[in-house]
Design an enzyme around this catalytic site. Structure first.
Site, PDB file in Angstrom:
ATOM      1  N   ASN A  88       1.824   6.735   3.112  1.00  0.00           N
ATOM      2  CA  ASN A  88       1.535   5.595   2.237  1.00  0.00           C
ATOM      3  C   ASN A  88       2.630   5.621   1.168  1.00  0.00           C
ATOM      4  O   ASN A  88       2.633   6.494   0.301  1.00  0.00           O
ATOM      5  CB  ASN A  88       0.154   5.790   1.617  1.00  0.00           C
ATOM      6  CG  ASN A  88      -0.492   4.533   1.090  1.00  0.00           C
ATOM      7  OD1 ASN A  88      -1.532   4.615   0.454  1.00  0.00           O
ATOM      8  ND2 ASN A  88       0.074   3.362   1.328  1.00  0.00           N
ATOM      9  N   CYS A 150      -4.824   3.140  -6.791  1.00  0.00           N
ATOM     10  CA  CYS A 150      -4.560   3.621  -5.434  1.00  0.00           C
ATOM     11  C   CYS A 150      -4.565   5.139  -5.443  1.00  0.00           C
ATOM     12  O   CYS A 150      -3.859   5.758  -6.242  1.00  0.00           O
ATOM     13  CB  CYS A 150      -3.208   3.091  -4.957  1.00  0.00           C
ATOM     14  SG  CYS A 150      -2.630   3.822  -3.413  1.00  0.00           S
ATOM     15  N   GLY A 151      -5.364   5.744  -4.565  1.00  0.00           N
ATOM     16  CA  GLY A 151      -5.491   7.201  -4.540  1.00  0.00           C
ATOM     17  C   GLY A 151      -4.211   7.915  -4.159  1.00  0.00           C
ATOM     18  O   GLY A 151      -3.791   8.870  -4.821  1.00  0.00           O
ATOM     19  N   ASN A 239     -11.932   0.050  -6.868  1.00  0.00           N
ATOM     20  CA  ASN A 239     -11.503  -1.041  -5.990  1.00  0.00           C
ATOM     21  C   ASN A 239     -12.492  -1.117  -4.829  1.00  0.00           C
ATOM     22  O   ASN A 239     -13.115  -0.127  -4.459  1.00  0.00           O
ATOM     23  CB  ASN A 239     -10.058  -0.837  -5.507  1.00  0.00           C
ATOM     24  CG  ASN A 239      -9.847   0.494  -4.816  1.00  0.00           C
ATOM     25  OD1 ASN A 239     -10.721   1.363  -4.812  1.00  0.00           O
ATOM     26  ND2 ASN A 239      -8.690   0.687  -4.219  1.00  0.00           N
ATOM     27  N   GLU A 296      -5.866  -2.255   4.347  1.00  0.00           N
ATOM     28  CA  GLU A 296      -5.892  -2.342   2.891  1.00  0.00           C
ATOM     29  C   GLU A 296      -5.743  -3.773   2.397  1.00  0.00           C
ATOM     30  O   GLU A 296      -4.926  -4.536   2.910  1.00  0.00           O
ATOM     31  CB  GLU A 296      -4.779  -1.475   2.284  1.00  0.00           C
ATOM     32  CG  GLU A 296      -5.015   0.016   2.418  1.00  0.00           C
ATOM     33  CD  GLU A 296      -4.150   0.812   1.460  1.00  0.00           C
ATOM     34  OE1 GLU A 296      -4.153   0.482   0.251  1.00  0.00           O
ATOM     35  OE2 GLU A 296      -3.467   1.745   1.914  1.00  0.00           O
ATOM     36  N   ARG A 297      -6.527  -4.083   1.411  1.00  0.00           N
ATOM     37  CA  ARG A 297      -6.430  -5.383   0.746  1.00  0.00           C
ATOM     38  C   ARG A 297      -5.036  -5.543   0.131  1.00  0.00           C
ATOM     39  O   ARG A 297      -4.614  -4.757  -0.694  1.00  0.00           O
ATOM     40  CB  ARG A 297      -7.502  -5.457  -0.353  1.00  0.00           C
ATOM     41  CG  ARG A 297      -7.546  -6.736  -1.141  1.00  0.00           C
ATOM     42  CD  ARG A 297      -8.527  -6.637  -2.297  1.00  0.00           C
ATOM     43  NE  ARG A 297      -8.221  -5.545  -3.208  1.00  0.00           N
ATOM     44  CZ  ARG A 297      -8.751  -5.417  -4.417  1.00  0.00           C
ATOM     45  NH1 ARG A 297      -9.635  -6.302  -4.849  1.00  0.00           N
ATOM     46  NH2 ARG A 297      -8.439  -4.406  -5.190  1.00  0.00           N
ATOM     47  N   CYS A 305      -4.986   5.922   2.910  1.00  0.00           N
ATOM     48  CA  CYS A 305      -5.595   5.278   1.740  1.00  0.00           C
ATOM     49  C   CYS A 305      -6.500   6.302   1.072  1.00  0.00           C
ATOM     50  O   CYS A 305      -7.535   6.674   1.631  1.00  0.00           O
ATOM     51  CB  CYS A 305      -6.382   4.037   2.151  1.00  0.00           C
ATOM     52  SG  CYS A 305      -7.228   3.227   0.767  1.00  0.00           S
ATOM     53  N   THR A 307      -8.273   6.185  -1.907  1.00  0.00           N
ATOM     54  CA  THR A 307      -9.578   5.692  -2.354  1.00  0.00           C
ATOM     55  C   THR A 307     -10.476   5.405  -1.159  1.00  0.00           C
ATOM     56  O   THR A 307     -11.695   5.598  -1.224  1.00  0.00           O
ATOM     57  CB  THR A 307      -9.436   4.421  -3.214  1.00  0.00           C
ATOM     58  OG1 THR A 307      -8.708   3.430  -2.484  1.00  0.00           O
ATOM     59  CG2 THR A 307      -8.740   4.711  -4.528  1.00  0.00           C
TER      60      THR A 307
END
Length: 362
Positions: A88, A150-151, A239, A296-297, A305, A307
């Site tokens: 990511n 974002c995690g 989120n 993911e949005r 991801c 979170t």
């Protein structure tokens, strides 16, 4: 927009290495040292120019140290470092001198373009702290939208701050995000453990229009997508997340069989999610081992991801499918997630690594 990026390439073994933490981290990717550009490769498009420097002499490495590079003050030039957390990937910008991002959301989207830009899932700005925190973090997604947090980005943020401040060993920070206070701690082994706070389960706060069926929480509720009923649990980590382990009345998911680009957007833009949603598709391997793919949005399919991994462990516990401490396998690698009963906080542990640094003419 013009972009110049220093690539990670091997140099002669007799070359002297830069001694700071940043170069040691990049050295784990390849035998990189910084110095004179021997070759330059360029690509031009109507809107930007990309150039990458390769095969460099380390004799003048100090000229390209992270501190000196990022401290340059050049009008119309954005200096950045690219990081990734399990694939990511993010463009990190030192924005500590201003409470406003150095680039617009439109410019961020161009930088994130994987064909005509640097390529990333988002741009992260390290900003001055607010409300007594050490730093503030803002993110622009690859489509230009702004998520709460974002995690994986938080872990990259922590490593970025450590490089900027030349910190060694174990350190923790307080970070203000759109999702509230987040506290990452860099471990002795370089991994980053993050206190992600407490999950939000109240339906209207996720937010979702689905009715709460377990108190005010949405747990194993029915969501109809293109005429097909799915069991979903809704969790916010600051989120929104929609977690599913499979279709209603069907077998557990085999996530590798999913056509994610087809089904993901239908969840993201579903009318039951007024702020859109991130969606985690989960396969249970054991009570302490879960596997997920994520849509993911604002970013689409990504390799990880953070979170989402936290949210799915909460969902798995609420549905009785898993224990509170799990390894979560993502396409980019594993994360360790624990939802502690004592304080209701969720802790995420995983890596973050520097990839390269570069400049963009805005």
């Amino acid at each position: 927009m013009e972009i110049a990026a220093v690539s990670t390439v091997s140099v002669a073994p007799q070359s002297r290495r830069v001694s700071n933490a940043f170069s040691r981290n990049l050295g784990s990717v390849s035998s990189l040292s910084f110095g004179f550009f021997e070759k330059e490769y360029c690509f031009k498009s109507p809107s930007l120019r990309v150039s990458a420097a390769a095969s460099m002499d380390a004799v003048t490495a100090e000229k390209f140290s992270p501190a000196s590079f990022l401290d340059k003050k050049e009008t119309g030039v954005l200096h950045f470092v690219k990081y990734h957390g399990l694939g990511n990937d993010f463009i990190l910008v030192d924005n500590r001198d201003s409470s406003e991002p150095k680039i617009t959301q439109e410019q961020a989207a161009k930088l994130c373009d994987r064909n005509f830009g640097v390529g990333a899932d988002g741009v992260i700005f390290a900003m001055p702290g607010v409300n007594g925190t050490d730093y503030a973090m803002r993110i622009f997604n690859s489509d230009g939208s702004e998520p709460e947090m974002c995690g994986n980005g938080v872990r990259c943020f922590a490593r970025f701050i450590a490089e900027l401040e030349n910190l060694q060993g174990k350190h923790s920070f307080t970070i203000h995000t759109g999702a509230g206070l987040i506290v990452p701690e860099i471990q002795d082994d370089g991994q980053v453990k993050v206190d992600m706070g407490t999950p939000i389960l109240k339906a209207q706060d996720v937010p979702t229009k689905l009715s709460g069926n377990k108190g005010e929480a949405v747990v194993e509720a029915e969501l109809v997508v293109d005429g097909v009923s799915w069991n979903v649990t809704c969790v916010s980590m600051g989120n929104p997340h929609c977690i599913t382990f499979g279709k209603k009345g069907g077998p557990n998911l085999k996530v590798d069989d999913l056509n994610l680009p087809e089904i993901g957007p239908k969840f993201e833009h579903h009318e039951m999610f007024p702020a859109r949603t991130n969606t985690e598709f989960v396969e249970v391997l054991s009570r302490s081992h879960l596997k997920m793919r994520v849509w993911e949005r604002g970013a689409g399919a990504t390799l990880a991801c953070g979170t989402g991994a936290c949210a799915l462990v909460v969902a798995a516990v609420l549905e009785g499918r898993a224990d509170r401490k799990c390894t979560v396998d993502l396409p980019g690698g594993p994360l360790e997630i624990e939802w502690k009963q004592e304080d209701n906080h969720i802790y995420m542990t995983g890596p973050a690594e520097a990839v390269f640094y570069g400049s963009a003419l805005l």
